[in-house]
Design a protein around this motif. Structure first.
Motif, short mmCIF file in Angstrom:
data_model
loop_
_atom_site.label_atom_id
_atom_site.label_comp_id
_atom_site.label_asym_id
_atom_site.label_seq_id
_atom_site.Cartn_x
_atom_site.Cartn_y
_atom_site.Cartn_z
N TYR A 171 0.84 -1.20 0.00
CA TYR A 171 0.00 0.00 0.00
C TYR A 171 0.88 1.26 0.00
CZ TYR A 171 -2.63 3.72 2.37
OH TYR A 171 -3.16 4.92 2.75
N LEU A 172 1.91 1.29 0.84
CA LEU A 172 2.81 2.44 0.86
C LEU A 172 3.56 2.60 -0.45
CD1 LEU A 172 4.38 2.47 4.44
CD2 LEU A 172 2.87 4.19 3.41
N ASP A 173 3.94 1.49 -1.09
CA ASP A 173 4.60 1.58 -2.40
C ASP A 173 3.72 2.32 -3.39
OD1 ASP A 173 6.82 0.23 -1.45
OD2 ASP A 173 6.27 -1.69 -2.38
N TYR A 174 2.42 2.12 -3.31
CA TYR A 174 1.50 2.78 -4.23
C TYR A 174 1.47 4.30 -4.02
CZ TYR A 174 -0.30 -1.05 -6.93
OH TYR A 174 -0.40 -2.08 -7.84
N TRP A 175 1.88 4.77 -2.86
CA TRP A 175 1.95 6.22 -2.67
C TRP A 175 2.88 6.84 -3.71
CZ3 TRP A 175 1.75 8.41 2.96
CH2 TRP A 175 0.64 7.90 3.62
N SER A 176 3.96 6.12 -4.08
CA SER A 176 4.87 6.62 -5.12
C SER A 176 4.16 6.82 -6.44
CB SER A 176 6.03 5.63 -5.33
OG SER A 176 6.83 5.56 -4.19
N ALA A 177 3.23 5.94 -6.75
CA ALA A 177 2.45 6.08 -7.99
C ALA A 177 1.49 7.26 -7.88
CB ALA A 177 1.68 4.79 -8.27
N TRP A 178 0.86 7.40 -6.74
CA TRP A 178 -0.17 8.43 -6.58
C TRP A 178 0.40 9.84 -6.67
CZ3 TRP A 178 -2.70 5.51 -1.89
CH2 TRP A 178 -3.30 4.35 -2.37
N PHE A 179 1.71 9.98 -6.45
CA PHE A 179 2.36 11.28 -6.69
C PHE A 179 2.28 11.67 -8.16
CE2 PHE A 179 5.66 10.32 -3.20
CZ PHE A 179 4.93 10.98 -2.24
N ARG A 180 2.19 10.67 -9.02
CA ARG A 180 2.36 10.88 -10.46
C ARG A 180 1.11 10.57 -11.28
NH1 ARG A 180 6.63 9.19 -7.78
NH2 ARG A 180 8.58 10.29 -8.07
N VAL A 181 -0.04 10.55 -10.63
CA VAL A 181 -1.30 10.37 -11.35
C VAL A 181 -1.82 11.75 -11.72
CG1 VAL A 181 -3.69 9.58 -11.19
CG2 VAL A 181 -1.86 8.20 -10.18
N PRO A 182 -2.01 12.02 -13.00
CA PRO A 182 -2.51 13.34 -13.39
C PRO A 182 -3.82 13.68 -12.69
CG PRO A 182 -1.79 12.10 -15.32
CD PRO A 182 -1.77 11.15 -14.16
N GLY A 183 -3.89 14.90 -12.16
CA GLY A 183 -5.10 15.36 -11.50
C GLY A 183 -5.21 15.00 -10.03
N VAL A 184 -4.27 14.21 -9.53
CA VAL A 184 -4.27 13.83 -8.11
C VAL A 184 -3.06 14.50 -7.47
CG1 VAL A 184 -4.08 11.95 -6.43
CG2 VAL A 184 -5.37 11.62 -8.55
N ASP A 185 -3.29 15.48 -6.65
CA ASP A 185 -2.19 16.15 -5.96
C ASP A 185 -2.02 15.46 -4.60
OD1 ASP A 185 -0.18 17.82 -5.20
OD2 ASP A 185 -1.34 19.67 -5.46
N PHE A 186 -1.47 14.26 -4.65
CA PHE A 186 -1.44 13.38 -3.48
C PHE A 186 -0.65 14.00 -2.33
CE2 PHE A 186 0.15 9.66 -1.07
CZ PHE A 186 -1.08 9.16 -0.66
N ARG A 187 0.52 14.52 -2.60
CA ARG A 187 1.34 15.08 -1.52
C ARG A 187 0.61 16.22 -0.82
NH1 ARG A 187 6.70 14.90 -0.02
NH2 ARG A 187 7.37 13.99 -1.96
N ALA A 188 0.03 17.11 -1.57
CA ALA A 188 -0.71 18.23 -0.97
C ALA A 188 -1.92 17.73 -0.19
CB ALA A 188 -1.14 19.23 -2.04
N GLY A 189 -2.57 16.70 -0.72
CA GLY A 189 -3.73 16.14 -0.04
C GLY A 189 -3.40 15.49 1.28
N MET A 190 -2.19 15.02 1.44
CA MET A 190 -1.78 14.34 2.67
C MET A 190 -1.10 15.29 3.65
SD MET A 190 -2.95 11.42 2.08
CE MET A 190 -2.33 10.53 3.49
N ASN A 191 -0.57 16.39 3.16
CA ASN A 191 0.17 17.34 3.98
C ASN A 191 -0.67 17.80 5.16
OD1 ASN A 191 1.16 20.26 4.65
ND2 ASN A 191 2.83 19.23 3.58
N GLY A 192 -0.09 17.75 6.33
CA GLY A 192 -0.78 18.19 7.54
C GLY A 192 -1.57 17.10 8.23
N GLY A 193 -1.70 15.94 7.61
CA GLY A 193 -2.40 14.82 8.24
C GLY A 193 -1.50 14.15 9.27
N THR A 194 -1.97 13.05 9.80
CA THR A 194 -1.23 12.34 10.84
C THR A 194 -1.19 10.84 10.52
OG1 THR A 194 -2.00 13.95 12.47
CG2 THR A 194 -1.09 11.89 13.34
#
Length: 183
Positions: free
Chosen positions: A98-121
């Motif tokens: 599941y964590l490996d897939y975070w690397s992919a989600w950084f690079r999916v067009p239209g998904v700003d994954f890092r910004a979406g997770m920033n500030g979470g816990t």
């Protein structure tokens, strides 16, 4: 805005010690009004991760199926809780995948994954057999992930137990569970 906790259960055993401990902690210490969603990673299997960063334009296709479910649930959460027994001093395979897939989600067009997770816990609830220090690699993985993502590290709730239900006899874990998410 109410907090939303995503509990990712990564045990190969249903209702194992880690899950029992996490459910007790959630019942006793989630903030008032907090939402909770529980997903068992074994019920949302992901295929082996393929690193496409250096292939073509380095973008990943739009997630579908279980990957989409996990991505959407992750982005909707303010708090991601890894409910994962200690397997060979680290995360179970399903949680690491599941964590490996975070690397992919950084690079999916239209998904700003890092910004979406920033500030979470990020949190961990882990059952192990033996000394707490044996969980250091698992904790280190999640703490470093939180740092990398601009997230907070909520901490790790550790319980000792091997056979189903053993963790309920770990008095130290039972006491810690009562206030774990409140801190």
């Amino acid at each position: 805005m109410p907090r939303s906790f995503l509990f990712l259960t990564a045990s190969s055993r249903t209702d194992g010690n880690s899950e029992q401990l996490a459910r007790l902690a959630a019942e006793a210490s989630l903030p008032p009004g907090a939402e909770q969603r529980w997903l068992r990673l074994s019920e949302h299997p992901l295929p082996p991760f393929a690193d496409l960063r250096h292939t073509g334009d380095g973008r990943y296709p739009e997630p579908v199926g279980n990957e989409r479910t996990l991505l959407d649930a992750t982005l909707a959460a303010t708090d991601v809780v890894f409910v994962a027994p200690l397997y060979w001093y680290s995360l179970p395979t399903s949680a690491k995948l599941y964590l490996d897939y975070w690397s992919a989600w950084f690079r999916v067009p239209g998904v700003d994954f890092r910004a979406g997770m920033n500030g979470g816990t990020i949190w961990a609830v882990t059952a192990l057999a033996g000394e707490d220090e044996t969980a250091d690699p698992l904790i280190g993985t999640l703490r470093l992930t939180a740092d990398y993502m601009g997230m907070r590290w909520g901490g790790a709730l550790l319980g000792n137990g091997t056979r189903p239900g053993d963790v309920l006899s770990d008095e130290r874990a039972m006491v810690a569970a009562k206030s774990f998410f409140a801190g």
